[in-house]
Enzyme design. Structure first.
Site, PDB file in Angstrom:
ATOM      1  N   SER A  86       0.830  -1.208   0.000  1.00 47.95           N
ATOM      2  CA  SER A  86       0.000   0.000   0.000  1.00 47.95           C
ATOM      3  C   SER A  86       0.861   1.253   0.000  1.00 47.95           C
ATOM      4  O   SER A  86       2.018   1.219   0.403  1.00 47.95           O
ATOM      5  CB  SER A  86      -0.896   0.021   1.239  1.00 47.95           C
TER       6      SER A  86
HETATM    7  N1  SAH Z   1      -0.473  -4.636   4.034  1.00 47.79           N
HETATM    8  C1  SAH Z   1       0.059  -5.159   2.805  1.00 47.79           C
HETATM    9  C2  SAH Z   1      -0.933  -4.984   1.696  1.00 47.79           C
HETATM   10  C3  SAH Z   1      -1.221  -6.272   1.110  1.00 47.79           C
HETATM   11  S1  SAH Z   1      -2.346  -6.214  -0.247  1.00 47.79           S
HETATM   12  C4  SAH Z   1       1.345  -4.433   2.443  1.00 47.79           C
HETATM   13  O1  SAH Z   1       1.474  -3.255   2.758  1.00 47.79           O
HETATM   14  O2  SAH Z   1       2.194  -5.047   1.811  1.00 47.79           O
HETATM   15  C5  SAH Z   1      -3.576  -7.335   0.321  1.00 47.79           C
HETATM   16  C6  SAH Z   1      -3.105  -8.710   0.701  1.00 47.79           C
HETATM   17  O3  SAH Z   1      -4.238  -9.451   1.132  1.00 47.79           O
HETATM   18  C7  SAH Z   1      -2.477  -9.511  -0.454  1.00 47.79           C
HETATM   19  O4  SAH Z   1      -1.211  -9.937  -0.060  1.00 47.79           O
HETATM   20  C8  SAH Z   1      -3.431 -10.685  -0.632  1.00 47.79           C
HETATM   21  O5  SAH Z   1      -2.788 -11.894  -1.002  1.00 47.79           O
HETATM   22  C9  SAH Z   1      -4.059 -10.791   0.749  1.00 47.79           C
HETATM   23  N2  SAH Z   1      -5.367 -11.482   0.776  1.00 47.79           N
HETATM   24  C10 SAH Z   1      -6.307 -11.530  -0.182  1.00 47.79           C
HETATM   25  N3  SAH Z   1      -7.366 -12.259   0.215  1.00 47.79           N
HETATM   26  C11 SAH Z   1      -7.084 -12.707   1.462  1.00 47.79           C
HETATM   27  C12 SAH Z   1      -7.783 -13.514   2.399  1.00 47.79           C
HETATM   28  N4  SAH Z   1      -8.989 -14.026   2.129  1.00 47.79           N
HETATM   29  N5  SAH Z   1      -7.189 -13.756   3.581  1.00 47.79           N
HETATM   30  C13 SAH Z   1      -5.957 -13.252   3.877  1.00 47.79           C
HETATM   31  N6  SAH Z   1      -5.241 -12.477   3.028  1.00 47.79           N
HETATM   32  C14 SAH Z   1      -5.799 -12.198   1.833  1.00 47.79           C
END
Ligand code: SAH
Length: 201
Positions: free
Chosen positions: A55
């Protein structure tokens, strides 16, 4: 301790000294792809592995502030991704429980965070919508992936007076970042701003 001056302008409006300190001392370049290291502090989301994104830094800082972390809180994070948000939470709270659906991302975040010395983090590969019942209740819950509906299962794992931040909205649409707070058994709900996160897989 390393200091990243590029981080300062991204902290506009954030007064919590602990949040500011964690943010300016955390090396964001450790969490982006090797080719993006020079762009790590650009205020924009960047791609990471497995079609996910890290993000934009100002939003991570703002959400961390809105979560009102305390040194004693136990936090649940949904969507570990790169582990960058996890690294900030690790410095601001007692314990972090983080769930990621992609095994690849969870493993690389774990390796990165351990190499940086963050040891109060528990990792789980799986569907974060169910929360982490065995470790509940949580004082704080934060999702960095968008839910389509009110996250009732997460809210059932929130401690009294706990705060939960979740983006809620339909896939492909702008979501609202909702702040939930549990007061006894009631849950208050307030929309903080419009956001765009990846949707749940
Ligand atoms: N906070 C992270 C942002 C990650 S983007 C950062 O700053 O790097 C959102 C993340 O949620 C992705 O890695 C994706 O794989 C994960 N995601 C998607 N669906 C999910 C679920 N059902 N349970 C857990 N994680 C999930």
């Amino acid at each position: 301790m390393d200091y990243f001056p590029e981080a300062e302008p991204l902290l506009r409006g954030i007064c919590n000294d602990s949040v500011r300190t964690a943010f300016i001392h955390t090396d964001r370049s450790r969490f982006v792809l090797p080719r993006d290291k020079k762009s790590a502090w650009i205020d924009h989301p960047l791609p990471i592995e497995d079609s996910a994104t890290i993000s934009q830094p100002s939003l991570v800082a703002q959400m961390t502030d809105w979560l009102e972390p305390t040194a004693h809180s136990k936090v649940l994070e949904i969507g570990t991704g790169s582990g960058y948000q996890t690294a900030l939470l690790s410095q601001l709270t007692a314990e972090v429980y983080t769930i990621e659906i992609s095994e690849k991302l969870s493993r690389s975040a774990q390796a990165c965070l351990q190499s940086m010395g963050f040891l109060n983090i528990h990792f789980h590969v799986g569907d974060g919508t169910r929360g982490w019942q065995k470790a509940a209740p949580f004082d704080r819950i934060i999702a960095t992936v968008a839910f389509q509906h009110r996250p009732d299962q997460l809210l059932s794992q929130l401690a009294t007076a706990g705060i939960c931040l979740v983006p809620v909205g339909m896939p492909g649409e702008t979501q609202q970042l909702i702040r939930y707070q549990k007061i006894n058994t009631d849950v208050s709900e307030r929309s903080l701003c419009a956001v765009r996160f990846l949707s749940l897989r």
